[in-house]
Design an enzyme around this catalytic site. Structure first.
Site, PDB file in Angstrom:
ATOM      1  N   THR A 112       0.638  -1.301   0.146  1.00  0.00           N
ATOM      2  CA  THR A 112      -0.008   0.317  -0.005  1.00  0.00           C
ATOM      3  C   THR A 112       0.794   1.334  -0.245  1.00  0.00           C
ATOM      4  OG1 THR A 112      -1.504  -1.208   1.417  1.00  0.00           O
ATOM      5  CG2 THR A 112      -1.455   1.444   0.741  1.00  0.00           C
ATOM      6  N   TYR A 129       8.195  10.671   4.003  1.00  0.00           N
ATOM      7  CA  TYR A 129       7.785   9.387   3.702  1.00  0.00           C
ATOM      8  C   TYR A 129       7.577   8.981   2.952  1.00  0.00           C
ATOM      9  CZ  TYR A 129       2.406   7.132   2.742  1.00  0.00           C
ATOM     10  OH  TYR A 129       1.919   7.033   1.938  1.00  0.00           O
TER      11      TYR A 129
END
Length: 296
Positions: A112, A129
């Site tokens: 994901t 991130y």
């Protein structure tokens, strides 16, 4: 089929867990002993759970044959997470899980990759991130000659039981609380908002179709329809005003766009649509559902 699900206590993972159990999948989950289980406490007795901070990551694979891994756990950088913590979750833990699944001959690894560029509350962590996620995708490609990999790139998902730090939940709560004013950008940046139930449907379809995929497959997961942020916010305002008086002033243009702001999203949902999936929940219906849940 036995599925190992990570991130089961989170927003996406919890919705996935409930649906997988409804469809009679055998589900094994990884969590921490300190995880807040409020989203899944009603079904926790129906799954086999491992506290990954107390047992080796190999343990669930040794205890049963894992047919597929659905990996949803993500560190966005909340709660003042350090860069090393972000990398440890998004890259190092993920790589260890991938390596272990490969060793135990798991058939498919579903990864994901979530998009949250609208989330101003987390923007300072975006590069950390994104970099950690991009690095892991390279490892997914590297391992794909030994384990089938499906990488799902999610657009801006929203829905009930999301974190209060997420943009849609946050702005909805600001208006429900009828705060005096909210400073916003001009709001002409476009985003693809996709309701959580539609996202879950994609994962279920991927499980059904996994046998037809190549070694490495990648899909953009979105509705294909982008809407200006201002229009989306005004739709929330309009729905709330039907339920209760609201006087919150939305100060569009009070905040500058962030440096490097994406004004539109590049996405290609055709490969996903070609598999037979289409979104079922309109933005209007999705907004009604999140407001309904918020005022209960």
């Amino acid at each position: 089929m036995t599925i190992l699900l990570t991130g089961a206590t989170g927003f996406l993972g919890s919705h996935l867990l409930h649906r997988l159990l409804e469809l009679k999948y055998e589900v094994v989950i990884l969590k921490r002993s300190t995880s807040n289980i409020w989203r899944i406490d009603s079904v926790l007795s129906k799954v086999k759970s491992y506290d990954i901070d107390k047992v080796a990551i190999e343990k669930p694979f040794e205890d049963q044959k894992i047919d597929a891994v659905i990996h949803t756990v993500t560190n966005y950088g909340r709660n003042n997470s350090s860069i090393s913590n972000i990398v440890d979750t998004n890259l190092m833990f993920s790589l260890k899980l991938l390596e272990t699944a490969t060793f135990f001959n798991t058939d498919t690894f579903f990864n994901t990759d979530t998009f949250f560029n609208t989330d101003t509350l987390l923007y300072k962590y975006l590069n950390h991130y994104s970099l950690s996620k991009k690095q892991f995708v390279e490892w997914l490609k590297y391992f794909s000659d030994r384990i089938k990999v499906v990488n799902l790139k999610l657009e801006h998902m929203y829905g009930p039981k999301d974190d209060n730090t997420k943009f849609v939940t946050w702005i909805t709560n600001q208006m429900l609380q009828n705060v005096e004013s909210v400073d916003l950008t001009e709001g002409i940046q476009k985003r693809d908002f996709i309701y959580i139930d539609d996202v879950v449907d994609v994962y279920l379809l991927m499980l059904e179709k996994s046998k037809i995929f190549q070694a490495f497959s990648e899909f953009d997961v979105g509705t294909g329809d982008q809407i200006e942020l201002k229009e989306f916010i005004l739709k929330i305002y309009k729905e709330i005003s039907k339920i209760k008086p609201i006087s919150t002033k939305l100060n569009f243009g009070a905040k500058a766009y962030r440096e490097g702001e994406f004004m539109e999203i590049e996405e290609d949902v055709k490969p996903l649509f070609d598999l037979g999936w289409k979104p079922k929940i309109s933005i209007e219906d999705g907004i009604k559902l999140i407001i309904k849940e918020a005022i209960q």
